[in-house]
Scaffold this motif. Structure first.
Motif, PDB file in Angstrom:
ATOM      1  N   MET A 126     -65.882 -17.079 103.737  1.00  0.00           N
ATOM      2  CA  MET A 126     -65.509 -17.060 105.125  1.00  0.00           C
ATOM      3  C   MET A 126     -64.269 -18.488 105.057  1.00  0.00           C
ATOM      4  O   MET A 126     -65.275 -19.932 104.975  1.00  0.00           O
ATOM      5  N   PRO A 127     -63.574 -18.359 106.327  1.00  0.00           N
ATOM      6  CA  PRO A 127     -62.914 -19.731 105.506  1.00  0.00           C
ATOM      7  C   PRO A 127     -63.898 -20.750 107.124  1.00  0.00           C
ATOM      8  O   PRO A 127     -64.351 -20.167 107.384  1.00  0.00           O
ATOM      9  N   LYS A 128     -63.588 -21.851 106.609  1.00  0.00           N
ATOM     10  CA  LYS A 128     -64.337 -22.943 108.017  1.00  0.00           C
ATOM     11  C   LYS A 128     -64.060 -22.980 109.437  1.00  0.00           C
ATOM     12  O   LYS A 128     -62.707 -22.348 109.798  1.00  0.00           O
ATOM     13  N   TRP A 129     -65.048 -23.215 110.596  1.00  0.00           N
ATOM     14  CA  TRP A 129     -64.640 -23.051 111.866  1.00  0.00           C
ATOM     15  C   TRP A 129     -63.169 -23.018 112.112  1.00  0.00           C
ATOM     16  O   TRP A 129     -62.352 -23.042 113.179  1.00  0.00           O
ATOM     17  N   GLU A 130     -62.888 -24.939 111.789  1.00  0.00           N
ATOM     18  CA  GLU A 130     -61.963 -25.802 112.167  1.00  0.00           C
ATOM     19  C   GLU A 130     -60.271 -24.848 111.205  1.00  0.00           C
ATOM     20  O   GLU A 130     -59.062 -24.855 112.452  1.00  0.00           O
ATOM     21  N   VAL A 131     -60.686 -24.346 110.056  1.00  0.00           N
ATOM     22  CA  VAL A 131     -59.435 -23.583 109.979  1.00  0.00           C
ATOM     23  C   VAL A 131     -58.586 -22.578 110.602  1.00  0.00           C
ATOM     24  O   VAL A 131     -57.778 -21.810 111.063  1.00  0.00           O
ATOM     25  N   ILE A 132     -60.181 -21.206 111.544  1.00  0.00           N
ATOM     26  CA  ILE A 132     -60.226 -19.782 112.196  1.00  0.00           C
ATOM     27  C   ILE A 132     -59.053 -20.423 113.351  1.00  0.00           C
ATOM     28  O   ILE A 132     -58.035 -20.002 113.622  1.00  0.00           O
ATOM     29  N   GLN A 133     -59.418 -22.132 113.890  1.00  0.00           N
ATOM     30  CA  GLN A 133     -59.035 -22.307 115.320  1.00  0.00           C
ATOM     31  C   GLN A 133     -58.175 -22.703 115.109  1.00  0.00           C
ATOM     32  O   GLN A 133     -57.175 -22.897 115.904  1.00  0.00           O
ATOM     33  N   GLN A 134     -57.533 -23.442 113.818  1.00  0.00           N
ATOM     34  CA  GLN A 134     -56.131 -23.867 113.926  1.00  0.00           C
ATOM     35  C   GLN A 134     -55.402 -22.818 113.707  1.00  0.00           C
ATOM     36  O   GLN A 134     -54.384 -22.261 114.843  1.00  0.00           O
ATOM     37  N   VAL A 135     -55.141 -21.819 112.552  1.00  0.00           N
ATOM     38  CA  VAL A 135     -54.640 -20.911 112.530  1.00  0.00           C
ATOM     39  C   VAL A 135     -54.044 -19.823 113.559  1.00  0.00           C
ATOM     40  O   VAL A 135     -53.450 -19.611 114.144  1.00  0.00           O
TER      41      VAL A 135
ATOM     42  N   ALA B 274     -56.833 -19.245 104.890  1.00  0.00           N
ATOM     43  CA  ALA B 274     -57.095 -19.589 103.933  1.00  0.00           C
ATOM     44  C   ALA B 274     -56.893 -18.766 102.369  1.00  0.00           C
ATOM     45  O   ALA B 274     -58.103 -18.854 101.675  1.00  0.00           O
ATOM     46  N   ASN B 275     -56.250 -18.470 102.544  1.00  0.00           N
ATOM     47  CA  ASN B 275     -56.114 -17.228 101.615  1.00  0.00           C
ATOM     48  C   ASN B 275     -57.622 -16.401 101.514  1.00  0.00           C
ATOM     49  O   ASN B 275     -57.759 -15.274 100.272  1.00  0.00           O
ATOM     50  N   GLN B 276     -57.550 -16.121 102.589  1.00  0.00           N
ATOM     51  CA  GLN B 276     -58.863 -14.982 102.339  1.00  0.00           C
ATOM     52  C   GLN B 276     -58.384 -13.934 103.797  1.00  0.00           C
ATOM     53  O   GLN B 276     -58.285 -14.160 104.883  1.00  0.00           O
ATOM     54  N   LYS B 277     -59.203 -12.538 103.233  1.00  0.00           N
ATOM     55  CA  LYS B 277     -57.859 -11.625 103.901  1.00  0.00           C
ATOM     56  C   LYS B 277     -58.830 -11.114 105.268  1.00  0.00           C
ATOM     57  O   LYS B 277     -60.338 -11.056 105.377  1.00  0.00           O
ATOM     58  N   MET B 278     -58.731 -11.147 106.231  1.00  0.00           N
ATOM     59  CA  MET B 278     -59.570 -10.997 107.694  1.00  0.00           C
ATOM     60  C   MET B 278     -59.037  -9.732 108.360  1.00  0.00           C
ATOM     61  O   MET B 278     -57.744  -9.835 108.650  1.00  0.00           O
ATOM     62  N   GLU B 279     -59.644  -8.765 107.984  1.00  0.00           N
ATOM     63  CA  GLU B 279     -59.668  -6.937 108.902  1.00  0.00           C
ATOM     64  C   GLU B 279     -59.605  -7.333 110.420  1.00  0.00           C
ATOM     65  O   GLU B 279     -60.416  -8.061 110.407  1.00  0.00           O
TER      66      GLU B 279
END
Length: 137
Positions: free
Chosen positions: A1-10, A54-59
């Motif tokens: 799982m990407p870091k929380w900050e990365v998810i929010q930024q996306v 962050a190069n991880q697939k999120m469905e």
């Protein structure tokens, strides 16, 4: 799982119009709650079945009371093609009427209506795989 900050930024970069919040659903899933009536935001998130963060697939799964993220949901997005339609049926209003009789419409490919691809009309719809297939309209 990407870091929380990365998810929010996306999600800040996606360009949603309305308010939303993101929170953890479980150790490998997040819940995106759209806090508005902007249909565009829903279509923007749901219209892409997979996002890469962050190069991880999120469905993306549409919420329902019986949602189990460990199982493949029955509601999927599909393009439906209407080959060989009569010319008057290529109008956007006609394609909308046809698509709504099948499933929940997300997009109409407007290429046939504007003359750039006159041979194939297509619509993008939500389809519940548990429903019987529609073989004619």
């Amino acid at each position: 799982m990407p870091k929380w900050e990365v998810i929010q930024q996306v999600f800040k970069g996606i360009g949603l119009f309305g308010a939303y919040n993101i929170r953890w659903f479980n150790y490998k899933h997040i819940l995106i709650n759209l806090l508005n009536e902007y249909e565009y935001d829903f279509k923007r998130i749901w219209g892409y079945q997979a996002w890469f963060i962050a190069n991880q697939k999120m469905e993306v799964f549409k919420w329902s009371l019986d949602l189990n993220p460990e199982k493949t949901p029955s509601i999927v997005l599909v393009w439906i093609s209407f080959p060989n339609l009569k010319l008057h049926l290529f109008e956007k209003s006609m394609l909308l009427a046809i698509a709504k009789s099948i499933e929940n419409l997300l997009y109409v490919n407007e290429s046939p209506a504007n003359g750039t691809k006159p041979s194939m009309a297509r619509v993008y719809v939500e389809y519940d795989c548990f429903n019987p297939l529609v073989d004619s309209i």
